[in-house]
Design a protein around this motif. Structure first.
Motif, PDB file in Angstrom:
ATOM      1  N   ARG A  57       8.715  24.633  -6.804  1.00  0.00           N
ATOM      2  CA  ARG A  57       8.119  23.621  -6.479  1.00  0.00           C
ATOM      3  C   ARG A  57       7.874  23.092  -7.903  1.00  0.00           C
ATOM      4  NH1 ARG A  57       5.456  27.349  -3.401  1.00  0.00           N
ATOM      5  NH2 ARG A  57       4.217  28.658  -5.011  1.00  0.00           N
ATOM      6  N   ASP A  58       8.185  23.424  -9.187  1.00  0.00           N
ATOM      7  CA  ASP A  58       8.421  22.936 -10.245  1.00  0.00           C
ATOM      8  C   ASP A  58       9.608  22.228 -10.473  1.00  0.00           C
ATOM      9  OD1 ASP A  58       5.747  23.975 -11.036  1.00  0.00           O
ATOM     10  OD2 ASP A  58       6.594  25.775 -12.193  1.00  0.00           O
ATOM     11  N   LEU A  59      10.785  22.158  -9.611  1.00  0.00           N
ATOM     12  CA  LEU A  59      11.813  21.398  -9.951  1.00  0.00           C
ATOM     13  C   LEU A  59      11.621  20.080  -9.557  1.00  0.00           C
ATOM     14  CD1 LEU A  59      14.373  24.060  -8.071  1.00  0.00           C
ATOM     15  CD2 LEU A  59      14.203  23.321 -10.648  1.00  0.00           C
ATOM     16  N   SER A  60      12.400  19.243 -10.317  1.00  0.00           N
ATOM     17  CA  SER A  60      12.436  17.861  -9.862  1.00  0.00           C
ATOM     18  C   SER A  60      13.220  17.675  -8.623  1.00  0.00           C
ATOM     19  CB  SER A  60      12.981  17.060 -10.886  1.00  0.00           C
ATOM     20  OG  SER A  60      12.283  17.041 -12.050  1.00  0.00           O
ATOM     21  N   LYS A  61      12.901  17.076  -7.771  1.00  0.00           N
ATOM     22  CA  LYS A  61      13.394  16.878  -6.243  1.00  0.00           C
ATOM     23  C   LYS A  61      13.636  15.599  -5.980  1.00  0.00           C
ATOM     24  CE  LYS A  61      11.017  20.363  -4.641  1.00  0.00           C
ATOM     25  NZ  LYS A  61      10.647  20.555  -5.893  1.00  0.00           N
ATOM     26  N   PRO A  62      14.899  15.156  -5.433  1.00  0.00           N
ATOM     27  CA  PRO A  62      14.885  13.787  -4.869  1.00  0.00           C
ATOM     28  C   PRO A  62      13.680  13.030  -4.083  1.00  0.00           C
ATOM     29  CG  PRO A  62      16.539  14.862  -3.742  1.00  0.00           C
ATOM     30  CD  PRO A  62      15.811  15.619  -4.498  1.00  0.00           C
ATOM     31  N   ILE A  63      13.566  11.999  -3.866  1.00  0.00           N
ATOM     32  CA  ILE A  63      12.392  11.544  -3.055  1.00  0.00           C
ATOM     33  C   ILE A  63      12.604  11.651  -1.557  1.00  0.00           C
ATOM     34  CG2 ILE A  63      11.411   9.679  -4.653  1.00  0.00           C
ATOM     35  CD1 ILE A  63      12.824   7.688  -2.821  1.00  0.00           C
ATOM     36  N   TRP A  64      13.719  11.738  -1.230  1.00  0.00           N
ATOM     37  CA  TRP A  64      13.971  11.897   0.419  1.00  0.00           C
ATOM     38  C   TRP A  64      14.073  13.464   0.813  1.00  0.00           C
ATOM     39  CZ3 TRP A  64      18.170  15.103   0.531  1.00  0.00           C
ATOM     40  CH2 TRP A  64      19.156  15.021  -0.597  1.00  0.00           C
ATOM     41  N   THR A  65      13.457  14.492  -0.196  1.00  0.00           N
ATOM     42  CA  THR A  65      13.756  15.783   0.217  1.00  0.00           C
ATOM     43  C   THR A  65      12.374  15.848   1.368  1.00  0.00           C
ATOM     44  OG1 THR A  65      13.566  16.463  -1.966  1.00  0.00           O
ATOM     45  CG2 THR A  65      12.561  18.070  -0.755  1.00  0.00           C
ATOM     46  N   GLY A  86      24.306  28.486  -5.768  1.00  0.00           N
ATOM     47  CA  GLY A  86      23.811  28.173  -4.371  1.00  0.00           C
ATOM     48  C   GLY A  86      24.613  27.034  -3.880  1.00  0.00           C
ATOM     49  N   ALA A  87      24.637  26.154  -4.582  1.00  0.00           N
ATOM     50  CA  ALA A  87      25.585  24.955  -4.502  1.00  0.00           C
ATOM     51  C   ALA A  87      27.048  25.272  -3.919  1.00  0.00           C
ATOM     52  CB  ALA A  87      25.787  23.854  -5.436  1.00  0.00           C
ATOM     53  N   LEU A  88      27.620  26.373  -4.640  1.00  0.00           N
ATOM     54  CA  LEU A  88      28.967  26.876  -4.232  1.00  0.00           C
ATOM     55  C   LEU A  88      28.948  27.696  -2.977  1.00  0.00           C
ATOM     56  CD1 LEU A  88      31.599  27.487  -5.221  1.00  0.00           C
ATOM     57  CD2 LEU A  88      31.007  29.641  -6.314  1.00  0.00           C
ATOM     58  N   VAL A 146      23.073  21.226   7.256  1.00  0.00           N
ATOM     59  CA  VAL A 146      23.846  21.841   6.398  1.00  0.00           C
ATOM     60  C   VAL A 146      24.363  20.746   5.239  1.00  0.00           C
ATOM     61  CG1 VAL A 146      25.764  23.257   5.636  1.00  0.00           C
ATOM     62  CG2 VAL A 146      24.182  24.091   7.194  1.00  0.00           C
ATOM     63  N   THR A 147      24.634  19.440   5.704  1.00  0.00           N
ATOM     64  CA  THR A 147      25.113  18.520   4.919  1.00  0.00           C
ATOM     65  C   THR A 147      23.863  18.006   4.177  1.00  0.00           C
ATOM     66  OG1 THR A 147      26.811  17.932   6.667  1.00  0.00           O
ATOM     67  CG2 THR A 147      26.080  16.172   4.895  1.00  0.00           C
ATOM     68  N   ILE A 148      22.665  17.763   4.702  1.00  0.00           N
ATOM     69  CA  ILE A 148      21.490  17.373   4.075  1.00  0.00           C
ATOM     70  C   ILE A 148      20.943  18.576   3.164  1.00  0.00           C
ATOM     71  CG2 ILE A 148      19.176  17.091   4.281  1.00  0.00           C
ATOM     72  CD1 ILE A 148      19.661  15.968   7.157  1.00  0.00           C
ATOM     73  N   ALA A 149      21.341  19.892   3.397  1.00  0.00           N
ATOM     74  CA  ALA A 149      20.912  20.930   2.374  1.00  0.00           C
ATOM     75  C   ALA A 149      21.855  20.809   1.117  1.00  0.00           C
ATOM     76  CB  ALA A 149      20.929  22.213   3.193  1.00  0.00           C
ATOM     77  N   GLY A 150      23.126  20.655   1.479  1.00  0.00           N
ATOM     78  CA  GLY A 150      24.145  20.439   0.473  1.00  0.00           C
ATOM     79  C   GLY A 150      23.844  19.325  -0.500  1.00  0.00           C
ATOM     80  N   ALA A 151      23.668  18.215   0.170  1.00  0.00           N
ATOM     81  CA  ALA A 151      22.814  17.097  -0.837  1.00  0.00           C
ATOM     82  C   ALA A 151      21.864  17.553  -1.714  1.00  0.00           C
ATOM     83  CB  ALA A 151      22.963  15.741   0.276  1.00  0.00           C
ATOM     84  N   LEU A 152      20.869  17.759  -0.858  1.00  0.00           N
ATOM     85  CA  LEU A 152      19.618  18.465  -1.558  1.00  0.00           C
ATOM     86  C   LEU A 152      20.050  19.396  -2.771  1.00  0.00           C
ATOM     87  CD1 LEU A 152      16.499  18.102  -2.025  1.00  0.00           C
ATOM     88  CD2 LEU A 152      16.323  19.955  -0.234  1.00  0.00           C
ATOM     89  N   ASN A 153      20.535  20.419  -2.505  1.00  0.00           N
ATOM     90  CA  ASN A 153      21.163  21.282  -3.558  1.00  0.00           C
ATOM     91  C   ASN A 153      21.716  20.703  -4.798  1.00  0.00           C
ATOM     92  OD1 ASN A 153      22.131  24.612  -3.349  1.00  0.00           O
ATOM     93  ND2 ASN A 153      22.109  23.556  -5.206  1.00  0.00           N
ATOM     94  N   LEU A 154      22.733  19.785  -4.621  1.00  0.00           N
ATOM     95  CA  LEU A 154      23.308  19.106  -5.437  1.00  0.00           C
ATOM     96  C   LEU A 154      22.485  17.987  -6.111  1.00  0.00           C
ATOM     97  CD1 LEU A 154      26.895  18.459  -3.552  1.00  0.00           C
ATOM     98  CD2 LEU A 154      26.526  19.953  -5.714  1.00  0.00           C
ATOM     99  N   SER A 155      21.424  17.372  -5.553  1.00  0.00           N
ATOM    100  CA  SER A 155      20.477  16.925  -5.984  1.00  0.00           C
ATOM    101  C   SER A 155      19.527  17.477  -7.289  1.00  0.00           C
ATOM    102  CB  SER A 155      19.670  15.847  -4.988  1.00  0.00           C
ATOM    103  OG  SER A 155      20.284  14.878  -4.508  1.00  0.00           O
ATOM    104  N   VAL A 156      19.117  18.583  -6.874  1.00  0.00           N
ATOM    105  CA  VAL A 156      18.520  19.471  -7.519  1.00  0.00           C
ATOM    106  C   VAL A 156      19.204  20.008  -8.820  1.00  0.00           C
ATOM    107  CG1 VAL A 156      17.170  21.638  -7.460  1.00  0.00           C
ATOM    108  CG2 VAL A 156      16.912  20.134  -5.673  1.00  0.00           C
ATOM    109  N   TRP A 157      20.489  20.229  -8.436  1.00  0.00           N
ATOM    110  CA  TRP A 157      21.268  20.499  -9.632  1.00  0.00           C
ATOM    111  C   TRP A 157      21.372  19.335 -10.767  1.00  0.00           C
ATOM    112  CZ3 TRP A 157      27.062  22.222  -8.885  1.00  0.00           C
ATOM    113  CH2 TRP A 157      27.733  22.382 -10.127  1.00  0.00           C
ATOM    114  N   ARG A 158      21.627  18.086 -10.287  1.00  0.00           N
ATOM    115  CA  ARG A 158      21.509  16.969 -11.040  1.00  0.00           C
ATOM    116  C   ARG A 158      20.458  16.594 -11.734  1.00  0.00           C
ATOM    117  NH1 ARG A 158      20.433  11.778 -10.518  1.00  0.00           N
ATOM    118  NH2 ARG A 158      19.939  12.016  -8.289  1.00  0.00           N
TER     119      ARG A 158
END
Length: 155
Positions: free
Chosen positions: A30-38, A98-100, A134-146
């Motif tokens: 919950r404390d992580l920054s996430k993209p607006i499209w989460t 997680g991204a890997l 899974v594509t959406i989840a991957g994009a979300l994981n990478l966005s959270v990383w960034r």
């Protein structure tokens, strides 16, 4: 289609789903920054329920066909990776790891979809939404990383 094998595949999906209950998103997430499209939190269990049922039906259709070893190998690999991602990301709080895992999950779901299409068109179609998710989840994981480089640096 031999429905007697359906409970086996649904059970494997249930084991993967159980990790979501054991390692649910907590305050760390919950404390992580996430993209607006989460996607909203309520959508995840609903989506995964539908995806797991579709995946189990697809596997049931393919498992009884001759020459389905590669398809079932991809199915087994993707459900194992699916089961692994939640404890890695939420349990260990490892964004990069997680991204890997998600990268290999995407490849295994794509392989599953292609080999299922080769064996049974409906089974392949049942996997398409899974690959999209899974594509959406991957994009979300990478966005959270960034968006969280200080927390991603920890693993």
């Amino acid at each position: 289609m031999d429905w007697s094998v359906f409970p086996l595949f649904l059970g494997a999906c249930g084991a993967a789903a159980a990790t979501g209950a054991m390692f649910s998103p907590g305050q760390w997430y919950r404390d992580l920054s996430k993209p607006i499209w989460t996607p909203p939190d309520w959508l995840f269990p609903l989506a995964w329920t539908v995806l797991y049922i579709c995946s189990a039906i697809a596997a049931t259709r393919v498992a009884v066909l001759g020459d389905s070893a590669h398809a079932m190998g991809f199915w087994a690999f993707q459900i194992a990776l699916n089961t692994l991602w939640t404890p890695v990301f939420f349990g260990l709080e490892r964004i990069r790891a997680g991204a890997l895992v998600l990268s290999f999950l995407w490849i295994s779901v794509a392989g599953c979809m292609v080999t299922f299409f080769m064996a049974d068109t409906l089974a392949g179609l049942l996997i398409v939404p899974y690959l999209v998710w899974v594509t959406i989840a991957g994009a979300l994981n990478l966005s959270v990383w960034r968006l969280n480089p200080e927390k991603a640096a920890l693993g």
